[in-house]
Design a protein around this motif. Sequence first.
Motif, mmCIF file in Angstrom:
data_model
loop_
_atom_site.group_PDB
_atom_site.id
_atom_site.type_symbol
_atom_site.label_atom_id
_atom_site.label_comp_id
_atom_site.label_asym_id
_atom_site.label_seq_id
_atom_site.Cartn_x
_atom_site.Cartn_y
_atom_site.Cartn_z
ATOM 1 N N SER A 77 0.865 -1.234 0.224
ATOM 2 C CA SER A 77 -0.115 0.007 0.036
ATOM 3 C C SER A 77 0.612 1.158 0.214
ATOM 4 C CB SER A 77 -0.863 -0.041 1.163
ATOM 5 O OG SER A 77 -1.781 1.231 1.385
ATOM 6 N N THR A 78 2.081 1.067 0.657
ATOM 7 C CA THR A 78 2.828 2.395 0.603
ATOM 8 C C THR A 78 3.229 2.715 -0.723
ATOM 9 O OG1 THR A 78 4.942 1.132 1.185
ATOM 10 C CG2 THR A 78 3.680 2.166 3.124
ATOM 11 N N ARG A 79 3.792 1.673 -1.628
ATOM 12 C CA ARG A 79 3.983 1.707 -2.981
ATOM 13 C C ARG A 79 2.894 2.258 -3.625
ATOM 14 N NH1 ARG A 79 7.824 -0.196 0.584
ATOM 15 N NH2 ARG A 79 9.726 -0.653 -0.603
ATOM 16 N N LEU A 80 1.570 1.678 -3.481
ATOM 17 C CA LEU A 80 0.484 2.060 -4.153
ATOM 18 C C LEU A 80 0.380 3.495 -4.551
ATOM 19 C CD1 LEU A 80 -1.718 0.831 -5.774
ATOM 20 C CD2 LEU A 80 -3.121 1.110 -3.488
ATOM 21 N N TRP A 81 0.612 4.354 -3.482
ATOM 22 C CA TRP A 81 0.227 6.090 -3.513
ATOM 23 C C TRP A 81 1.435 6.457 -4.592
ATOM 24 C CZ3 TRP A 81 -3.880 4.626 -1.641
ATOM 25 C CH2 TRP A 81 -4.065 3.661 -0.427
ATOM 26 N N HIS A 82 2.385 6.010 -4.490
ATOM 27 C CA HIS A 82 3.381 6.328 -5.249
ATOM 28 C C HIS A 82 3.447 5.896 -6.899
ATOM 29 C CE1 HIS A 82 7.502 7.382 -6.757
ATOM 30 N NE2 HIS A 82 7.644 6.268 -7.339
ATOM 31 N N TYR A 83 2.953 4.734 -6.908
ATOM 32 C CA TYR A 83 2.938 4.400 -8.460
ATOM 33 C C TYR A 83 1.298 4.646 -9.009
ATOM 34 C CZ TYR A 83 7.141 1.758 -7.759
ATOM 35 O OH TYR A 83 8.397 1.400 -7.701
ATOM 36 N N LEU A 84 0.495 5.205 -8.180
ATOM 37 C CA LEU A 84 -0.787 5.488 -8.974
ATOM 38 C C LEU A 84 -0.566 7.016 -9.432
ATOM 39 C CD1 LEU A 84 -3.560 3.877 -6.709
ATOM 40 C CD2 LEU A 84 -2.462 3.115 -9.059
ATOM 41 N N ALA A 85 0.260 7.791 -8.669
ATOM 42 C CA ALA A 85 0.493 9.129 -8.953
ATOM 43 C C ALA A 85 1.244 9.265 -10.276
ATOM 44 C CB ALA A 85 1.507 9.695 -7.917
ATOM 45 N N ASN A 86 0.677 10.409 -10.715
ATOM 46 C CA ASN A 86 1.329 10.766 -12.225
ATOM 47 C C ASN A 86 2.583 11.202 -12.148
ATOM 48 O OD1 ASN A 86 1.755 11.980 -14.794
ATOM 49 N ND2 ASN A 86 -0.015 13.072 -14.642
ATOM 50 N N ARG A 87 3.885 10.473 -12.301
ATOM 51 C CA ARG A 87 4.940 10.769 -12.259
ATOM 52 C C ARG A 87 5.823 11.600 -13.345
ATOM 53 N NH1 ARG A 87 6.595 6.160 -11.671
ATOM 54 N NH2 ARG A 87 4.483 5.356 -11.727
ATOM 55 N N SER A 88 4.937 12.089 -14.309
ATOM 56 C CA SER A 88 5.463 12.329 -15.567
ATOM 57 C C SER A 88 5.779 13.766 -15.450
ATOM 58 C CB SER A 88 4.544 12.220 -16.815
ATOM 59 O OG SER A 88 3.404 12.874 -16.645
ATOM 60 N N SER A 89 5.215 14.629 -14.621
ATOM 61 C CA SER A 89 5.279 15.954 -14.218
ATOM 62 C C SER A 89 6.575 16.313 -13.498
ATOM 63 C CB SER A 89 4.199 16.766 -14.032
ATOM 64 O OG SER A 89 3.696 16.113 -12.653
#
Length: 459
Positions: free
Chosen positions: A447-459
């Motif tokens: 779950s700690t990873r989930l928030w990171h990988y669901l966020a849009n990290r392209s910006s």
Amino acid sequence: MTDFSALDRHLQDNRQSHLEQLFELLRIPSISADSSKKAELEMAAKWVKDKLAAGGLHTELIPGDGPPLVYAETKAVPGQPVVLVYGHYDVQPADPLELWNTPPFEPVVRGGNIVARGSTDDKGQMLTHVQSVLAWLQVEKALPLQVKFLIEGQEENGSQVLQEKLAAIQSKLACDVIAISDSSQYAPGQPAITYGLRGIAYYEIRVHGPKADLHSGSFGGAVTNPGLALARILTEMKTPDGKIQLPGFYDSVVEIDESERAMWKGLNFSDEQFATQLGVSELTGEVGYSTLERRWARPTLDVHGLLGGYQGEGGKTIIPSWMGAKISFRLVPNQDPKQVTLQLQQFLSEHTPPGVRVELIDLHGGRGVMANPHSKFMQGAMQAVQEGFETKPVLIREGGSIPIVAQMVEATGADVLLLGWGLDDDGAHSPNEKFCLEDYYRGIRASTRLWHYLANRSS
Ligand code: BES
Ligand code: MN
Ligand code: MN
């Protein structure tokens, strides 16, 4: 590769406290089917709310005609998706109590498992997301996206309150993706992401005969026995081939995709082992479908209990005035429980033996759920689960139901992620329900990873 080391260290340091907190919640007998447990349900709701509030979230208890909803949110993060975590703090009744090795509401760790009613369904699984959000807030001071929580107290008993409040809390529900941990992994050591759940339509049927119980010697042979009439109705409802006989029942059923069939054939599954695990001599079901297909993607009918007549010790020679059955249909996309009710009414009107009257009570229902297994959120979830469980998850469907989810998906237009941390043999709804202790910790880590990988990290 993102650095999760500070978060991981925090999780490591808090293993004991995370377990103690789950124990606190497990000690509250929040049984939604039991009308005498109103205070306990409120206590469990308040426990969840207070936990989230103490972590710094904005929280609310939303009252209704039944157990309150717990709502919470972290700060909005512009430009990033919003995740809504759904879960439930209510549990199933614990009886038969004599089959528990330790009392159901006195949690213990035994053989690497947390044993208590609600450990896997759903307090333990739900709490993994609470703990991971609190960890982020403590360690990183903020989350990479907004997380909302909607935790209800009636999932096991019809979700009445949430159903009634759905329209009123529409703006709170607004989200891009709904994340739910209330299902299972594929097998021990093999995590899974579930992209389909079955729906359900639940009923009680009562067959009424004579106005009072009759002496079966004096009157037997002269009137229709409600028990036999009920048995006839039930056996006529499903053929030995496993086909349900309600008129039009299969019209809206979506057939299983060839690619899905192929994918499931690739999963390691043994009918013999499964039969042994369940303690049955052989598996049976709808002809033409494998066991996984029957459980995950085909509708079925089950009887849950028989009511009325003489249930006491010894013999009593009566023709009971009435007898009844609790039954449910598991539904698949695109079946609609309301449609099934109409079909059942018609079936009953055509199959009621002469001399009795049938009463149909509609208890509750909900449509099945299908998630897009190829959505961008699914990719992020795959990565999170893989890192949390150190194994690449497989894609599966499951046979169980979370009746309100289809309506939530409809109301929000969001994608849905079913991230089950449980195991098939956890004994949900059964005596000695358990949740693997390490799966609790792995769930928190995923779950700690989930928030990171669901966020849009392209910006
Ligand atoms: N967590 C389960 C649903 C579930 C079970 C999903 C197994 C996937 C695999 C949920 O709490 C539940 O028990 N649902 C009930 C709904 C019913 C009470 C309306 C169910 O499926 O029987
Ligand atoms: Mn559940
Ligand atoms: Mn359940």
